[in-house]
Design an enzyme around this catalytic site. Structure first.
Site, short mmCIF file in Angstrom:
data_model
loop_
_atom_site.label_atom_id
_atom_site.label_comp_id
_atom_site.label_asym_id
_atom_site.label_seq_id
_atom_site.Cartn_x
_atom_site.Cartn_y
_atom_site.Cartn_z
N GLU A 1 -4.16 7.96 -5.07
CA GLU A 1 -3.83 6.40 -6.80
C GLU A 1 -5.04 7.24 -6.71
O GLU A 1 -6.17 7.79 -7.11
CB GLU A 1 -4.46 5.57 -6.06
CG GLU A 1 -2.93 4.86 -5.32
CD GLU A 1 -2.90 3.23 -5.72
OE1 GLU A 1 -3.94 2.69 -5.94
OE2 GLU A 1 -2.03 2.98 -4.80
N ARG B 1 0.75 -1.10 -0.39
CA ARG B 1 -0.16 -0.19 0.02
C ARG B 1 1.42 1.00 0.11
O ARG B 1 1.97 1.27 0.41
CB ARG B 1 -0.71 0.16 1.44
CG ARG B 1 -2.63 -0.76 1.49
CD ARG B 1 -3.31 -0.39 0.14
NE ARG B 1 -4.67 -1.04 0.64
CZ ARG B 1 -4.80 -2.13 -0.44
NH1 ARG B 1 -3.83 -2.92 -1.44
NH2 ARG B 1 -5.64 -2.49 -0.11
N HIS C 1 -0.69 -0.16 -9.82
CA HIS C 1 -1.80 -0.26 -8.61
C HIS C 1 -2.02 -2.07 -10.17
O HIS C 1 -3.13 -2.18 -9.57
CB HIS C 1 -2.71 -0.31 -8.73
CG HIS C 1 -2.75 -0.78 -6.30
ND1 HIS C 1 -3.34 0.23 -5.43
CD2 HIS C 1 -3.19 -1.83 -6.18
CE1 HIS C 1 -4.05 -0.76 -4.45
NE2 HIS C 1 -3.59 -2.12 -5.33
C1 GLV Z 1 -5.24 -5.11 -3.78
O1 GLV Z 1 -4.74 -3.76 -3.18
C2 GLV Z 1 -5.84 -5.31 -2.98
O2 GLV Z 1 -6.07 -5.17 -1.90
O3 GLV Z 1 -6.31 -6.64 -2.82
#
Ligand code: GLV
Length: 328
Positions: free
Chosen positions: A267, A238, A289
């Site tokens: 993001e 993250r 991401h």
């Molecule tokens: C993606 O980032 C998730 O949390 O699965």
């Protein structure tokens, strides 16, 4: 015949799992823009029993718009966008989709490190403009890789790195009790409880911690200063785990070998400071991401979401991927 229960799915998530969601015959799916306002008003107008959500942050009206005992089903594993206090105070149930994305995220982590070590993307761009030249890259085999966060994804990564690439894997973990088991099953050769000790040895360091108030800016000025100056940082966890300004500064000053980032504090990516933009640096690899975003993985996550919804409708709570069950 009674109406099928309504489930709201945020639009981008619906698109990712379309073929699976379209095959759901026990529920009526309604697509909604992912913003809190649209979701909240649609929840009320449709009397939906569940909402399937992505990584967006929900802080307020969503929770009060859910029915009592309603289900919030995360399509994915991290639930830092969900307010657990609100889940509790509004008697809601929260699920996620663990395990089905571990290999996919672990693979991307390795691929991003490979890009830092061998720069195939950069060479492709050069080749396409007619340039044939190169400088030496680096082996992955034989390197020491520090894994921060030995949960499901971290352990899967350890297995791939050690048994697949001959990497020496070390990990950070508070509890050292099952170190022997981790070594045998996942190839994590040494576990540290102290970041500085691990950082002294790691050639590559990757982050697999959940995002919360304890892990916010886990990588900060102090920790970056402990890393080897030629080492690499990979973040597929993250964005909030890394102080991006601090990371930009060490990359810019050549105090770190490079970084590969799939996740960001903002993001879509907007630099935290207009002059500290990763896109202007040479020693970075950036992706938008995409950690769990493969055809196979999104199908697995969509199936898992449906399974959670069906178990919820059948009252089979013990078979769900429950993060929180505050239903009464
Ligand atoms: C993606 O980032 C998730 O949390 O699965």
């Amino acid at each position: 015949m009674s109406e099928k229960p309504v489930v709201l799915i945020s639009e981008s998530i619906y698109d990712k799992g379309k073929s699976i969601f379209d095959s759901a015959d026990r529920i009526q799916i309604k697509r909604v823009p992912p913003d809190e306002k649209s979701l909240s008003s649609k929840l009320k107008s449709t009397q939906a029993v569940a909402a399937v959500l992505g990584v967006e942050k929900y802080i307020d009206t969503l929770y009060q718009s859910m029915p009592n005992n309603g289900l919030i089903a995360r399509f994915g594993v991290g639930y830092d966008g969900i307010d657990l206090h609100q889940i509790k105070s509004n008697n809601l149930v929260l699920t996620n989709t663990p395990e089905v994305l571990d290999t996919t995220v672990a693979e991307l982590t390795v691929f991003m490190a490979a890009e830092l070590l061998r720069k195939s993307g950069k060479y492709t761009a050069r080749m396409k403009s007619g340039i044939w030249n190169s400088t030496p890259g680096m082996d992955l085999s034989g390197k020491t890789w520090g894994i921060i966060g030995l949960g499901n994804i971290g352990l899967q990564l350890s297995k791939i790195l050690h048994f697949g690439f001959g990497v020496r894997v070390i990990g950070l973990k508070r509890d050292l009790s099952n170190a022997e088991e981790l070594k045998e099953t996942y190839g994590t050769s040494q576990i540290f409880s102290d970041f500085d000790e691990l950082a002294k040895q790691a050639d590559i360091l990757s982050l697999h911690l959940p995002a919360n108030q304890h892990t916010h800016h886990f990588i900060n000025n102090e920790k970056l200063a402990k890393m080897k100056t030629d080492s690499f940082l990979v973040n597929t966890g993250r964005g909030s785990l890394v102080d991006e300004i601090a990371l930009y500064n060490v990359l810019h000053q050549g105090k770190l070998g490079g970084a590969a980032l799939d996740v960001y504090e903002n993001e879509p990516y907007i630099p935290m400071h207009p002059e500290k933009d990763f896109r202007n640096l040479d020693n970075v690899v950036l992706t938008p991401h995409i950690g769990s975003y493969t055809h196979e993985c999104t199908d697995r996550m969509a199936k898992r979401v449906l399974q959670n919804i069906y178990c919820f409708l059948d009252g089979k709570y013990e078979e769900m991927d429950l993060v929180v069950n505050n239903s009464i």
